[in-house]
Motif scaffolding. Structure first.
Motif, PDB file in Angstrom:
ATOM      1  N   LEU A   1      54.723  28.898 -48.531  1.00  0.00           N
ATOM      2  CA  LEU A   1      53.323  29.191 -48.847  1.00  0.00           C
ATOM      3  C   LEU A   1      53.018  28.942 -50.317  1.00  0.00           C
ATOM      4  O   LEU A   1      51.902  28.600 -50.677  1.00  0.00           O
ATOM      5  CB  LEU A   1      53.032  30.673 -48.582  1.00  0.00           C
ATOM      6  CG  LEU A   1      52.786  31.113 -47.155  1.00  0.00           C
ATOM      7  CD1 LEU A   1      52.743  32.624 -47.100  1.00  0.00           C
ATOM      8  CD2 LEU A   1      51.470  30.535 -46.660  1.00  0.00           C
ATOM      9  N   GLY A   2      54.017  29.147 -51.147  1.00  0.00           N
ATOM     10  CA  GLY A   2      53.784  28.993 -52.587  1.00  0.00           C
ATOM     11  C   GLY A   2      53.050  30.161 -53.186  1.00  0.00           C
ATOM     12  O   GLY A   2      52.524  30.081 -54.299  1.00  0.00           O
ATOM     13  N   THR A   3      52.962  31.257 -52.452  1.00  0.00           N
ATOM     14  CA  THR A   3      52.338  32.470 -52.984  1.00  0.00           C
ATOM     15  C   THR A   3      53.259  33.631 -52.652  1.00  0.00           C
ATOM     16  O   THR A   3      54.095  33.519 -51.759  1.00  0.00           O
ATOM     17  CB  THR A   3      50.974  32.760 -52.316  1.00  0.00           C
ATOM     18  OG1 THR A   3      51.189  32.925 -50.919  1.00  0.00           O
ATOM     19  CG2 THR A   3      49.997  31.644 -52.527  1.00  0.00           C
TER      20      THR A   3
ATOM     21  N   PRO B   1      50.856  35.626 -45.864  1.00  0.00           N
ATOM     22  CA  PRO B   1      49.626  34.839 -45.952  1.00  0.00           C
ATOM     23  C   PRO B   1      48.398  35.746 -45.894  1.00  0.00           C
ATOM     24  O   PRO B   1      48.350  36.650 -45.072  1.00  0.00           O
ATOM     25  CB  PRO B   1      49.666  33.947 -44.711  1.00  0.00           C
ATOM     26  CG  PRO B   1      51.029  34.067 -44.157  1.00  0.00           C
ATOM     27  CD  PRO B   1      51.639  35.323 -44.674  1.00  0.00           C
ATOM     28  N   ARG B   2      47.436  35.519 -46.764  1.00  0.00           N
ATOM     29  CA  ARG B   2      46.232  36.318 -46.772  1.00  0.00           C
ATOM     30  C   ARG B   2      45.488  36.151 -45.451  1.00  0.00           C
ATOM     31  O   ARG B   2      45.460  35.073 -44.881  1.00  0.00           O
ATOM     32  CB  ARG B   2      45.292  35.866 -47.886  1.00  0.00           C
ATOM     33  CG  ARG B   2      44.059  36.727 -47.912  1.00  0.00           C
ATOM     34  CD  ARG B   2      42.974  36.144 -48.783  1.00  0.00           C
ATOM     35  NE  ARG B   2      41.696  36.489 -48.210  1.00  0.00           N
ATOM     36  CZ  ARG B   2      41.141  37.678 -48.299  1.00  0.00           C
ATOM     37  NH1 ARG B   2      41.754  38.645 -48.927  1.00  0.00           N
ATOM     38  NH2 ARG B   2      39.974  37.919 -47.753  1.00  0.00           N
ATOM     39  N   ASP B   3      44.923  37.226 -45.018  1.00  0.00           N
ATOM     40  CA  ASP B   3      44.145  37.236 -43.781  1.00  0.00           C
ATOM     41  C   ASP B   3      45.017  37.142 -42.548  1.00  0.00           C
ATOM     42  O   ASP B   3      44.636  37.568 -41.487  1.00  0.00           O
ATOM     43  CB  ASP B   3      43.084  36.128 -43.722  1.00  0.00           C
ATOM     44  CG  ASP B   3      41.785  36.585 -44.347  1.00  0.00           C
ATOM     45  OD1 ASP B   3      41.664  37.784 -44.613  1.00  0.00           O
ATOM     46  OD2 ASP B   3      40.910  35.750 -44.569  1.00  0.00           O
TER      47      ASP B   3
ATOM     48  N   ILE C   1      43.879  38.858 -39.448  1.00  0.00           N
ATOM     49  CA  ILE C   1      43.342  38.049 -38.364  1.00  0.00           C
ATOM     50  C   ILE C   1      44.300  38.092 -37.182  1.00  0.00           C
ATOM     51  O   ILE C   1      43.894  38.142 -36.041  1.00  0.00           O
ATOM     52  CB  ILE C   1      43.125  36.598 -38.831  1.00  0.00           C
ATOM     53  CG1 ILE C   1      42.161  36.574 -40.005  1.00  0.00           C
ATOM     54  CG2 ILE C   1      42.646  35.715 -37.685  1.00  0.00           C
ATOM     55  CD1 ILE C   1      40.719  36.717 -39.686  1.00  0.00           C
TER      56      ILE C   1
ATOM     57  N   ASN D   1      38.855  43.729 -47.493  1.00  0.00           N
ATOM     58  CA  ASN D   1      39.216  42.404 -48.019  1.00  0.00           C
ATOM     59  C   ASN D   1      40.599  42.390 -48.666  1.00  0.00           C
ATOM     60  O   ASN D   1      40.780  41.760 -49.686  1.00  0.00           O
ATOM     61  CB  ASN D   1      38.205  42.008 -49.107  1.00  0.00           C
ATOM     62  CG  ASN D   1      36.922  41.481 -48.536  1.00  0.00           C
ATOM     63  OD1 ASN D   1      36.732  41.457 -47.331  1.00  0.00           O
ATOM     64  ND2 ASN D   1      36.026  41.053 -49.405  1.00  0.00           N
ATOM     65  N   TRP D   2      41.520  43.126 -48.117  1.00  0.00           N
ATOM     66  CA  TRP D   2      42.810  43.193 -48.779  1.00  0.00           C
ATOM     67  C   TRP D   2      43.562  41.873 -48.667  1.00  0.00           C
ATOM     68  O   TRP D   2      43.379  41.098 -47.739  1.00  0.00           O
ATOM     69  CB  TRP D   2      43.644  44.336 -48.192  1.00  0.00           C
ATOM     70  CG  TRP D   2      43.520  44.485 -46.707  1.00  0.00           C
ATOM     71  CD1 TRP D   2      43.457  43.492 -45.782  1.00  0.00           C
ATOM     72  CD2 TRP D   2      43.396  45.706 -45.974  1.00  0.00           C
ATOM     73  NE1 TRP D   2      43.333  44.027 -44.530  1.00  0.00           N
ATOM     74  CE2 TRP D   2      43.298  45.365 -44.614  1.00  0.00           C
ATOM     75  CE3 TRP D   2      43.402  47.055 -46.347  1.00  0.00           C
ATOM     76  CZ2 TRP D   2      43.180  46.337 -43.605  1.00  0.00           C
ATOM     77  CZ3 TRP D   2      43.288  47.996 -45.342  1.00  0.00           C
ATOM     78  CH2 TRP D   2      43.173  47.636 -43.995  1.00  0.00           C
ATOM     79  N   SER D   3      44.439  41.620 -49.635  1.00  0.00           N
ATOM     80  CA  SER D   3      45.283  40.425 -49.571  1.00  0.00           C
ATOM     81  C   SER D   3      46.370  40.696 -48.544  1.00  0.00           C
ATOM     82  O   SER D   3      46.825  39.805 -47.850  1.00  0.00           O
ATOM     83  CB  SER D   3      45.924  40.151 -50.919  1.00  0.00           C
ATOM     84  OG  SER D   3      44.929  40.039 -51.901  1.00  0.00           O
ATOM     85  N   ASN D   4      46.810  41.937 -48.497  1.00  0.00           N
ATOM     86  CA  ASN D   4      47.813  42.372 -47.527  1.00  0.00           C
ATOM     87  C   ASN D   4      47.615  43.867 -47.370  1.00  0.00           C
ATOM     88  O   ASN D   4      47.729  44.608 -48.330  1.00  0.00           O
ATOM     89  CB  ASN D   4      49.205  42.057 -48.071  1.00  0.00           C
ATOM     90  CG  ASN D   4      50.301  42.521 -47.126  1.00  0.00           C
ATOM     91  OD1 ASN D   4      50.084  43.325 -46.222  1.00  0.00           O
ATOM     92  ND2 ASN D   4      51.490  42.010 -47.336  1.00  0.00           N
ATOM     93  N   PRO D   5      47.299  44.325 -46.163  1.00  0.00           N
ATOM     94  CA  PRO D   5      46.995  45.744 -45.989  1.00  0.00           C
ATOM     95  C   PRO D   5      48.223  46.638 -46.088  1.00  0.00           C
ATOM     96  O   PRO D   5      48.101  47.830 -46.325  1.00  0.00           O
ATOM     97  CB  PRO D   5      46.435  45.801 -44.564  1.00  0.00           C
ATOM     98  CG  PRO D   5      47.006  44.608 -43.867  1.00  0.00           C
ATOM     99  CD  PRO D   5      47.176  43.551 -44.909  1.00  0.00           C
TER     100      PRO D   5
END
Lengths: 479, 402
Positions: free
Chosen positions: B120-122, B126-128, B132, B145-149
Motif C-alpha cells: 500500500l505504501g502507507t 487501507p483507509r475505508d 466499507i 471519517n476515521w482512517s482506521n476505527p
C-alpha cells in the motif's frame, strides 16, 4: 389578517478570529486593520449546515406545520442541486412541501423573506421557514477577508402566534458591480471598497428606506429600531443619521463581533433587534445587494415569550478563539495541507444508496421496536434487544433532536481531520439507542465521559468524481 | 452435537517470516508457507484434495476467489475456496479444511492464510477498507471519517475497563505496558518475528499516544506474511508422522448486533470471544480452562484486547486480569504462557495469516520444537483470533492438543 414572523433562530459558528490574526499574517501585503473579530465556520460547516442549525434553533419548542423551506445564500455548495431540499430532509419534514433556493445576490435573504410573506399572504402556504447563511471567501490579504464573517439565521413566516407582523416593504434594484463571482470563482471579486461604500451602500440603503417612508407615510421617529447591512461602523452611523435616526435607534451592526455575514446579515440583525424589542415597537430592516430591500415590522406582545430565550445573545457569547491563520486557510480549503496518503483510496459514493437512505443519513432517522420500545440507529428489521428479537415490528424513530450522553470516547491521533485531534465516541441517546459518532465543536480537553451532547449535521466528505457533498451528523457538547 | 474433537489432525505446518517484505509478493509468500508445510508433513501436492485460502484485503494484493492460491501453488484442479472473516480469516480457512476432513468429504485438506499489505505504501490498514468492508456503503455515509476505527474503538474499551474496575489511568496503562513488554521479550527469541527487541515498561509509557489511552506499544502493526496447515483424518494421522497434533475444537462467534446498538453492552469485554470460548471448551471437553489450557496465542491487536481476552476465555476472573498480569501468570515462565511467539504485537499481523500463525506456534510447542521459547510439557494449546472491534466482530477460538 396579519402575516409575519412567528419565531426566529440563529447559528453562529463558535470560532472567532481576531482580525489582528489576519493582519499579523497578511499585514505585509495589506496593512489595513479593522477592529474586532469575525465568526469562522468550523471546517465541517458550510452554508447548508449553518442554515440547518438556524432552522433547528427556530423550530426549538415550535411545532408549526411547515409547508415550505426557503433557503438563501450566495455560497451554496452546489451549483446544481438544491440546498433547501437537503435542509428540509434534515429537518425530517414532510415531502409534500415547497423548497426553494435563493441566491446570487447579497439581498437574497430579504428576497426569500418577502417571497415567503407573499406565499403565506396568497394562502398558497401556511408556514414557511426561511433561512439564510453565508460563508464568503475574500482572497488572502483582501478587505473582504478581513470583513466577511460566517453565520446563519432563520425565521418562520406564518399567520398564527406572530412575534412581529409585516406592515410593508420596499425594493430597489440595480445592476451594481460591487461583488462578483464567475461560475468557477472561489473568491469574491470586489471593486474598490470606497466605491462600494459610497455608490452602493451609501445610496441604495437611503433610497430604499426613504422609499419605504414615502410609500407608507412614515418617518424615522416612528421606529424603535433600524438595522441594515453595512461595511463600516462609521458609515453605518452616518447613513442612519442622514435618514434621521438617532444613535439609540440604530441597532449595533455586529461587524466587530461577527463580521459581514452576506445573505444572513439581515437575519442576524433582525434577531438582535427582536431580542431587545417590546410589544408595539416598529422596527425597520433592510437587505443590501443589487439594490436593496426594506421591511417594516411591528412587534407583538408574543415577543416576550420568545426573546427571553436570548438565542442571538447566547450565540454571540458562545465562542472560542481561532488563533492560527493557517488553520483558517485550511478550514476553507485555501491551503492544500497534507491529508496523508490514506485519504486517496476512498471509494465512490453510491447515489442510489444515498437516495434510499436519505432519512437515515440526513435526518438521523432510525427505527423503534413496537414490541419492546428499543430505539435503533441505523434502522433495523430485527430488534437488537437480546430478550426481544421482534422481526419487522419497527416504526420510524428520529434521533437528530434527541439529547444524548457520551458513553465512551477516544482521542484518535492517527485518523485525519482538518481540526485535530480526531474525536469520536459512543453516544447513548436519552430514551435508548446507541451509535458511534464523531465529536465536533469540541476541544479534547473538554471531553468527559457522561457529558451531555446534542447532534449537529456536518459536512462529511466531498466526492468530486460524483459531484456529491456528503453530510452526516456529529455530536456536539451541549444540552 | 458431537463436534469435531479428535476427528482431525494437523500433520504439517508452515509459516513465513513476517514483516515488511518488500521483495516478496503474495504468490511468493503462499508458496513459501506451503512448501514448508508440505515438507513438514512429508506428503506431496497431489495428496491434497481440497484447499482454503484466507485473506482479508483481497483487492489490495491477493485478489478475489480461490484462484490466487490455486494458481500460485499450481494445485491440481481441486476445490479451492476463498474465505474472509476480517482478522479471523486465517482461522476460517483452517475451519474449512478441518470440517471437510471431519465430514469425510476428503482425507487431506490444506488451509493457507496470506496477506500482502505493505505494498500500500502507507502505514496501517487501507483507509475505508475496514469500514466499507464491514459496513458496506454505510461505512462511507454514516460511520466516522476515521482512517482506521480500530485503535479508537479498542481505546474506548481500555477507558471503560479502567473506569469499571476503578483502576487509575496510570496504573491501567502500566498493566497494559506489561502485556506488551512480555510479548516483545518472547518475540526476541523468534527468528520469524517482525519485531525482535526488548522493551521496558518505561518505553511503553513514554511512547506517543495513538488513541488515548493507547500508545504506540499498545498497538500491533501490520505485516506481510503467510502460514499454512495440512490436515488429515485423525485415524490416519500416525501414518504420516509420530507426533501429529489433534484438533479439539474450533468455534466461531459473530457479533449479533446488540453490542453496538444496545445500551446494555458495558464495553469492558468482547461478547463474541466469551461465547466462542464457552462453545470451544464444551466441544473440547475442557472443564477448567485456567488449569487445563497449557498455553495460548490470543488476538493482541491491542494490549487491552489481550487483557479482556484473558477474562473472556475464563483464564482470569472478571476484573482480575490485572492481578494475573502482575503475578507473571501469562509470561513464558508463568502458568499459562501467552503469546509465546511474540503475538500479533511482535510476530506481526498479516491479517489473513494470523489465525494460522497462532496455530503454527501452538503446533510447534506441542511437538516440543519451539526452541528457546519452549513451554514445558504442554498438553493443550488455545488460539483466539478476533476480527473487527469490541462491539462488532467475529471471534474464533481453536484448541489443539496431543
Amino acid at each position: 389578517m396579519d402575516i409575519g414572523i412567528t419565531t426566529y433562530g440563529v447559528h453562529i459558528p463558535r470560532y472567532r478570529m481576531d482580525r489582528k490574526v489576519i493582519r499579523c499574517a497578511m499585514g505585509w501585503l495589506n496593512p489595513m486593520g479593522l477592529p474586532g473579530e469575525k465568526a469562522v465556520a468550523n471546517y465541517d460547516e458550510d452554508s447548508i449546515t449553518m442554515a440547518l442549525e438556524a432552522c433547528r434553533s427556530c423550530l426549538e419548542g415550535n411545532d408549526a406545520d411547515i409547508g415550505g423551506v426557503y433557503f438563501a445564500t450566495t455560497t451554496q455548495p452546489y451549483r446544481e442541486g438544491e440546498g433547501a431540499a437537503i435542509i428540509a430532509t434534515a429537518l425530517d419534514l414532510s415531502q409534500q412541501i415547497r423548497t426553494v433556493d435563493f441566491g446570487n445576490s447579497l439581498k437574497c435573504g430579504t428576497s426569500a423573506l418577502l417571497a415567503a410573506f407573499e406565499s403565506v399572504k396568497s394562502e398558497s402556504l401556511e408556514n414557511v421557514i426561511v433561512c439564510a447563511a453565508d460563508s464568503r471567501l475574500g482572497r488572502p490579504g483582501s478587505v473582504g477577508e478581513m470583513m466577511f464573517g460566517d453565520g446563519a439565521g432563520a425565521v418562520i413566516i406564518g399567520r398564527e402566534g406572530l412575534i412581529a407582523a409585516l406592515r410593508g416593504s420596499c425594493s430597489v434594484s440595480y445592476d451594481f458591480p460591487d461583488y462578483r463571482r464567475l461560475a468557477l470563482d472561489t473568491y469574491v471579486h470586489s471593486v474598490e471598497d470606497r466605491f462600494i461604500r459610497e455608490e452602493g451602500y451609501g445610496k441604495f440603503i437611503p433610497e430604499v428606506i426613504s422609499g419605504l417612508f414615502k410609500k407608507y407615510g412614515l418617518n424615522a421617529e416612528q421606529f424603535a429600531k433600524v438595522a441594515f447591512p453595512c461595511l463600516h461602523v462609521g458609515q453605518y452611523s452616518s447613513i442612519g443619521k442622514k435618514l434621521g435616526f438617532r444613535t439609540d435607534q440604530l441597532q449595533e451592526p455586529l461587524l466587530t463581533a461577527l463580521g459581514e455575514a452576506g445573505a444572513a446579515s439581515p437575519f442576524l440583525l433582525l434577531a438582535a433587534m427582536l431580542e431587545h424589542a417590546k410589544a408595539g415597537d416598529h422596527v425597520l430592516l433592510a437587505g443590501y445587494g443589487n439594490g436593496a430591500e426594506a421591511l417594516w415590522l411591528t412587534v407583538t406582545e408574543r415577543i416576550e415569550e420568545v426573546k427571553n430565550h436570548r438565542k442571538m445573545a447566547r450565540a454571540i457569547d458562545k465562542k472560542i478563539p481561532l488563533t492560527g491563520y493557517e488553520k483558517y486557510l485550511a478550514f476553507r480549503g485555501m491551503l492544500p495541507v497534507d491529508t496523508g496518503s490514506v485519504l486517496t483510496d476512498a471509494p465512490l459514493t453510491q447515489l442510489p444508496h444515498v437516495w434510499r437512505e436519505r432519512r437515515s443519513i440526513l435526518a438521523l432517522r432510525g427505527t423503534k421496536c413496537k414490541r419492546c420500545g428499543t430505539p435503533h440507529y441505523p434502522s433495523q428489521n430485527v430488534c437488537a434487544q437480546p430478550e426481544c428479537g421482534a422481526v419487522n415490528e419497527m416504526e420510524d424513530y428520529t434521533f437528530s433532536g434527541r439529547k444524548a450522553k457520551l458513553f465512551s470516547y477516544t482521542i484518535d491521533n492517527i485518523s485525519f481531520t482538518l481540526n485535530p485531534p480526531f474525536l469520536f465516541g459512543l453516544v447513548d441517546f436519552d430514551g435508548g439507542g446507541r451509535f458511534v459518532f464523531q465529536l465536533t465543536d469540541c476541544e479534547a480537553k473538554e471531553v468527559v465521559t457522561g457529558m451531555p451532547l446534542v447532534m449537529s449535521l456536518r459536512k462529511k466528505y466531498e466526492d468530486p468524481a460524483k459531484g456529491f457533498e456528503g453530510y452526516f451528523w456529529k455530536a456536539v457538547p451541549g444540552e | 452435537m458431537s463436534g469435531i474433537k479428535d476427528k482431525v489432525a494437523i500433520i504439517g505446518m508452515g509459516c513465513t517470516k513476517f514483516g515488511e517484505l518488500w521483495d516478496k509478493g503474495a504468490d511468493d509468500l503462499m508458496v513459501d508457507a506451503f512448501n514448508e508445510a508440505l515438507a513438514d508433513a512429508g506428503v506431496e501436492k497431489k495428496d491434497i484434495q481440497a484447499a482454503w485460502q484466507g485473506n482479508q484485503f483481497t483487492e489490495v494484493n491477493v485478489g478475489h476467489s480461490g484462484i490466487p492460491l490455486s494458481t500460485a501453488l499450481k494445485l491440481p484442479y481441486i476445490p479451492v475456496t476463498h474465505v474472509e472473516n476480517l482478522c479471523a480469516s486465517g482461522t476460517e480457512a483452517f475451519r474449512g479444511a478441518c470440517y471437510a476432513v471431519a465430514s469425510g468429504a476428503c482425507d487431506m485438506a490444506l488451509a493457507v492464510g496470506v496477506e500482502k499489505i505493505k505494498d500500500l505504501g502507507t502505514g496501517g490498514l487501507p483507509r475505508d477498507a475496514a469500514d466499507i468492508m464491514v459496513h458496506g456503503q454505510k461505512g462511507k455515509t454514516i460511520f466516522p471519517n476515521w482512517s482506521n476505527p480500530n485503535p479508537g474503538m479498542f481505546a474506548m474499551m481500555a477507558a471503560k475497563y479502567f473506569e469499571r474496575y476503578g483502576i487509575p489511568i496510570e496504573k491501567g496503562k502500566e498493566l497494559l505496558a506489561k502485556i506488551s513488554v512480555k510479548s516483545h521479550h518472547n518475540g526476541t527469541m523468534n527468528p520469524k518475528a517482525h519485531l525482535r527487541r526488548e522493551i521496558t515498561v518505561a518505553d511503553v509509557l513514554k511512547a506517543p499516544i495513538i488513541a488515548f489511552p493507547l500508545g504506540l506499544f499498545d498497538c500491533c502493526g501490520v505485516s506481510d506474511g503467510a502460514a499454512a496447515a495440512i490436515v488429515v483424518r485423525a485415524d490416519k494421522a500416525k501414518e504420516f508422522r509420530v507426533d501429529p497434533v489433534y484438533v479439539k475444537s474450533i468455534q466461531v462467534a459473530a457479533e449479533s448486533g446488540t453490542s453496538l446498538q444496545h445500551q446494555s453492552y458495558g464495553y469492558t469485554h468482547v461478547e463474541s470471544s466469551y461465547r466462542a470460548a464457552l462453545k470451544a471448551y464444551e466441544e473440547a471437553g475442557v472443564q477448567n480452562p485456567r488449569s487445563e489450557i497449557s498455553m495460548m496465542e490470543v488476538h493482541d491487536c491491542f494490549s487491552i484486547t489481550e487483557l479482556v481476552t484473558y477474562e473472556d476465555l475464563f483464564i482470569s476472573q472478571r476484573g482480575k486480569a490485572g492481578q494475573d498480569i502482575e503475578e507473571g501468570f501469562y509470561e513464558l515462565s508463568g502458568q499459562v504462557p501467552c503469546q509465546t511467539d511474540g503475538g500479533l504485537k511482535c510476530f506481526g499481523h498479516p491479517i489473513g495469516a494470523s489465525g494460522l500463525r497462532m496455530l503454527y506456534e501452538m503446533y510447534k510447542q506441542l511437538q516440543g520444537k519451539a526452541g528457546q521459547r519452549q513451554v514445558k510439557d504442554p498438553k493443550l494449546g488455545l488460539t483466539h483470533n478476533l476480527g473487527g472491534q469490541p462491539a462488532r466482530n467475529v471471534a474464533a477460538v481453536t484448541i489443539i492438543g496431543l
